[in-house]
Structures are given as C-alpha cells and as structure tokens.
Design an enzyme around this catalytic site. Structure first.
Site, mmCIF file in Angstrom:
data_model
loop_
_atom_site.group_PDB
_atom_site.id
_atom_site.type_symbol
_atom_site.label_atom_id
_atom_site.label_comp_id
_atom_site.label_asym_id
_atom_site.label_seq_id
_atom_site.Cartn_x
_atom_site.Cartn_y
_atom_site.Cartn_z
ATOM 1 N N CYS A 129 0.673 -0.937 0.482
ATOM 2 C CA CYS A 129 0.014 0.261 -0.181
ATOM 3 C C CYS A 129 0.592 1.193 -0.133
ATOM 4 C CB CYS A 129 -0.796 0.257 1.223
ATOM 5 S SG CYS A 129 0.178 -0.406 2.760
ATOM 6 N N HIS A 130 1.646 1.768 -0.151
ATOM 7 C CA HIS A 130 2.890 2.653 0.068
ATOM 8 C C HIS A 130 4.105 2.497 -0.963
ATOM 9 C CE1 HIS A 130 6.243 5.597 2.209
ATOM 10 N NE2 HIS A 130 5.005 5.684 2.368
ATOM 11 N N PHE A 131 4.253 2.557 -1.783
ATOM 12 C CA PHE A 131 2.932 3.101 -3.054
ATOM 13 C C PHE A 131 2.752 1.818 -4.035
ATOM 14 C CE2 PHE A 131 5.376 6.224 -0.607
ATOM 15 C CZ PHE A 131 4.666 7.246 -0.630
ATOM 16 N N VAL B 102 7.995 0.591 -0.860
ATOM 17 C CA VAL B 102 9.086 1.387 0.370
ATOM 18 C C VAL B 102 8.501 1.423 0.848
ATOM 19 C CG1 VAL B 102 8.722 4.094 -0.182
ATOM 20 C CG2 VAL B 102 10.683 3.423 0.599
#
Length: 171
Positions: free
Chosen positions: A69-71, A76
C-alpha cells in the site's frame, strides 16, 4: 528474577498480549505494528552514554503489509514505521527494567532519513542507545537511535523520548 538479554518473536508477541512482564506492564504493539522480529541484545549498561542499549532486527520480505500500500508500483517502507520501531524499543527498555505503566511516545529532537527500505532488502537492524532514564513519579527514557538496512545506516534519531503512564485518560 534474572532478566533475559534477548527476545524472540514469540516472546515479543507475548509482550503485546501482556503475558511477558504482566498485565500492569507496558506492552509492545501486536502485528502488524510490531516493527521488529527479535531483540538480539538488551543491557542496562553499555552504549555510548553508559545508560543502556537495545539491539533488534526485522527480516524484510516482499510480502510485508506496508509494501502493498505504500506505494502502489513504488513499494517502500514508510519512514515513520522505522521511527516508531525506535520508540517501541525505547519503551520496551523501560518495561524490561521493571517500570510499570503504558508506554507513550513523547517526542524526539532530530530525525534524519538518508535512505529507504525496499522489498529486495534482507535485514533492518536497530541500535538504540539510552541516554537518560527517569524513574520517579515520571517514568521516562531518552535515547539516540540508528536504523540500518543491509548494514547501511539510513535513519538516525536523537533525543527520542518515551514515558510510561499508569493512567492515560488525561494524556
């Protein structure tokens, strides 16, 4: 009682449930917010300040929850999670010393990010050096910390502060 000087993941998760040091003691967060897999060393002396130290590790796998979810398309580890791990370990140190109360991050002086944790990394290592412990009406630890990915320092924080509180309703 003899204190342990290293903890495996099951023991850390027992801390999250209130089973490691007792129900009144501070707790680590449970998965997925527990940001290390083991504490490899914890001492009440040592470190550059002579006040104590904690060493811990997180095994990096591409399937860790935050990479999805990041990103999207640019995975990362969020820098705030590494910083939170430093607070978690500073608070764990107080609980390990036997101080009662619920842990709360109280701030930090300076934080620097000079690198990133990507899914192809293997190991994150944390070094927490305790610079001050107050164990009176206020129970607080202050530390300086570094985070390494595959033996390269990428985060540093000075004057991290964590307190233990027996009552958090007015916090």
């Amino acid at each position: 009682m003899t204190r342990l000087h290293a903890f495996n993941r099951e023991q850390l998760l027992a801390s999250a449930r209130g089973e490691l040091f007792g129900a009144a003691a501070g707790r680590l967060p449970n998965d997925p917010m527990l940001m290390f897999d083991r504490i490899t060393e914890i001492r009440e002396d040592g470190g550059p300040h002579g006040k104590g130290m904690v060493r811990a590790e997180l095994d990096i796998r591409p399937d860790l929850w935050f990479f999805g979810c990041h990103f999207i398309g640019d995975p990362v580890m969020p820098g705030c999670l590494g910083l939170d791990a430093m607070w978690q370990l500073t608070g764990f140190f107080l609980t390990w010393l036997g101080a009662p109360g619920k842990g709360r991050a109280l701030g930090c002086g300076e934080v620097k990010f000079t690198g990133q944790v990507l899914p192809d990394a293997k190991l994150v290592r944390y070094e927490i050096d305790i610079s001050r412990v107050i164990n009176r009406k206020l129970v607080m630890a202050q530390s300086d910390a570094r985070m390494y990915v595959d033996d390269r320092e990428i985060y540093s924080a000075r004057d991290l502060r964590v307190g233990l509180f027996t009552e958090t309703g007015s916090f």
